[in-house]
Write a protein that holds these residues in place. Structure first.
Motif, PDB file in Angstrom:
ATOM      1  N   TRP A 108       0.840  -1.204   0.000  1.00 41.99           N
ATOM      2  CA  TRP A 108       0.000   0.000   0.000  1.00 41.99           C
ATOM      3  C   TRP A 108       0.872   1.250   0.000  1.00 41.99           C
ATOM      4  N   ALA A 109       1.977   1.191   0.722  1.00 45.26           N
ATOM      5  CA  ALA A 109       2.876   2.346   0.804  1.00 45.26           C
ATOM      6  C   ALA A 109       3.454   2.719  -0.557  1.00 45.26           C
ATOM      7  N   GLN A 110       3.495   1.747  -1.468  1.00 41.92           N
ATOM      8  CA  GLN A 110       3.988   2.006  -2.816  1.00 41.92           C
ATOM      9  C   GLN A 110       2.869   2.472  -3.757  1.00 41.92           C
ATOM     10  N   GLY A 111       1.671   2.607  -3.235  1.00 39.09           N
ATOM     11  CA  GLY A 111       0.561   3.113  -4.027  1.00 39.09           C
ATOM     12  C   GLY A 111      -0.378   2.073  -4.592  1.00 39.09           C
ATOM     13  N   GLY A 123      -6.177  -2.431   0.859  1.00 39.43           N
ATOM     14  CA  GLY A 123      -5.931  -1.062   1.297  1.00 39.43           C
ATOM     15  C   GLY A 123      -7.083  -0.147   0.946  1.00 39.43           C
ATOM     16  N   ASP A 124      -7.718  -0.372  -0.219  1.00 40.08           N
ATOM     17  CA  ASP A 124      -8.887   0.431  -0.585  1.00 40.08           C
ATOM     18  C   ASP A 124      -9.977   0.307   0.482  1.00 40.08           C
ATOM     19  N   HIS A 125     -10.192  -0.910   0.963  1.00 41.08           N
ATOM     20  CA  HIS A 125     -11.207  -1.133   1.998  1.00 41.08           C
ATOM     21  C   HIS A 125     -10.826  -0.407   3.286  1.00 41.08           C
ATOM     22  N   PHE A 126      -9.560  -0.513   3.687  1.00 38.95           N
ATOM     23  CA  PHE A 126      -9.132   0.128   4.917  1.00 38.95           C
ATOM     24  C   PHE A 126      -9.317   1.639   4.860  1.00 38.95           C
ATOM     25  N   PHE A 127      -8.802   2.276   3.801  1.00 30.51           N
ATOM     26  CA  PHE A 127      -8.872   3.733   3.732  1.00 30.51           C
ATOM     27  C   PHE A 127     -10.315   4.217   3.618  1.00 30.51           C
ATOM     28  N   VAL A 167      -2.242   7.775   8.593  1.00 28.79           N
ATOM     29  CA  VAL A 167      -1.469   9.025   8.584  1.00 28.79           C
ATOM     30  C   VAL A 167      -0.535   9.062   7.379  1.00 28.79           C
ATOM     31  N   ALA A 168       0.127   7.956   7.100  1.00 29.25           N
ATOM     32  CA  ALA A 168       1.046   7.910   5.963  1.00 29.25           C
ATOM     33  C   ALA A 168       0.328   8.181   4.649  1.00 29.25           C
ATOM     34  N   GLY A 169      -0.917   7.732   4.550  1.00 23.81           N
ATOM     35  CA  GLY A 169      -1.660   7.901   3.316  1.00 23.81           C
ATOM     36  C   GLY A 169      -2.395   9.214   3.193  1.00 23.81           C
ATOM     37  N   GLY A 175       5.034  10.649   5.021  1.00 23.49           N
ATOM     38  CA  GLY A 175       4.467   9.498   4.340  1.00 23.49           C
ATOM     39  C   GLY A 175       4.994   8.199   4.886  1.00 23.49           C
ATOM     40  N   PRO A 176       4.907   7.120   4.120  1.00 20.55           N
ATOM     41  CA  PRO A 176       5.317   5.796   4.593  1.00 20.55           C
ATOM     42  C   PRO A 176       6.781   5.706   5.001  1.00 20.55           C
ATOM     43  N   GLU A 177       7.632   6.501   4.359  1.00 19.15           N
ATOM     44  CA  GLU A 177       9.049   6.447   4.733  1.00 19.15           C
ATOM     45  C   GLU A 177       9.255   6.908   6.174  1.00 19.15           C
ATOM     46  N   PHE A 178       8.366   7.739   6.679  1.00 19.27           N
ATOM     47  CA  PHE A 178       8.431   8.192   8.071  1.00 19.27           C
ATOM     48  C   PHE A 178       7.750   7.196   8.989  1.00 19.27           C
TER      49      PHE A 178
END
Length: 211
Positions: A108-111, A123-127, A167-169, A175-178
């Motif tokens: 998900w972090a890669q999009g 990830g679509d369901h989660f967000f 938060v990352a999304g 973002g995810p790197e953090f």
């Protein structure tokens, strides 16, 4: 606009055993967790709150109880902001299960939000569900002018993976790197400002300012 104090729940018995536990109602707090919940209420004693929320899992509600007693606020349980479901990995504590749980979130972090937890959701369901829960909270603080009153602050007791992934999304300044390299301890706090329409900006992560 609204200011959100996102709080990871206090230590649960599943945390203590290192077990994936994401179904309702979920585990109780440990003795240490109950102490952490009391300490959290004390730490936020001087923070004016306009609302107090928790997920449908018991550990978030138990964490919020001392804060509810201290502030006199009613605790509102919100659908949709619960932990990322472990699916077929539920109740497991082995390394293989932990890696399989984390892998879709890395994708998900890669999009790519189509990846799913084994036996779980994408990830679509989660967000979609988490955004819906946050929007419900935001909407409950709307004024007749259609905007947030200045200084409106709410506390939301939630979950480690759910907080970090959301938060990352959604934050505009990290973002995810953090979030993949910065942990969130039990009762750790992330402070954001914004709205579902304007977006979200992280002010602090576990007490440290975020540039």
């Amino acid at each position: 606009m609204i200011r959100i104090i996102l709080i990871r729940h206090a230590e649960s018995t599943a945390n203590e055993s290192g077990t994936l536990s994401t179904t309702q109602p979920g585990p109780e707090l440990t003795t240490r967790g109950r102490e952490q919940a009391e300490a959290l209420a004390d730490a936020l004693r001087d923070v004016p709150l306009d609302g107090l929320y928790a997920s449908t899992l018991r550990r978030t509600q138990l964490t919020a109880e001392p804060l509810a007693r201290q502030t006199g606020l009613s605790l509102t349980v919100i659908e949709g902001i619960h932990e990322i479901e472990a699916g077929d990995l539920e109740d497991r504590s082995d390394h293989e299960a932990m890696s399989a749980y984390a892998l879709p979130m890395q994708v998900w972090a890669q999009g790519d939000f189509t990846a799913t937890v084994p036996g779980g959701f994408s990830g679509d369901h989660f967000f979609e569900r988490f955004d819906r829960g946050i929007a419900e909270i935001w909407q409950s603080h709307q004024t007749s002018s259609g905007d947030r009153p200045d200084g409106d602050t709410v506390a939301i007791v939630d979950h480690d993976a759910a907080i970090r992934v959301w938060v990352a999304g959604r934050a505009d300044n990290l973002g995810p790197e953090f979030t993949s390299t910065h942990g969130l301890a039990n009762t750790g706090i992330v402070v954001l400002t914004g709205s579902p329409t304007a977006g979200w900006h992280v002010e602090t992560w576990q007490g440290e300012p975020v540039a």
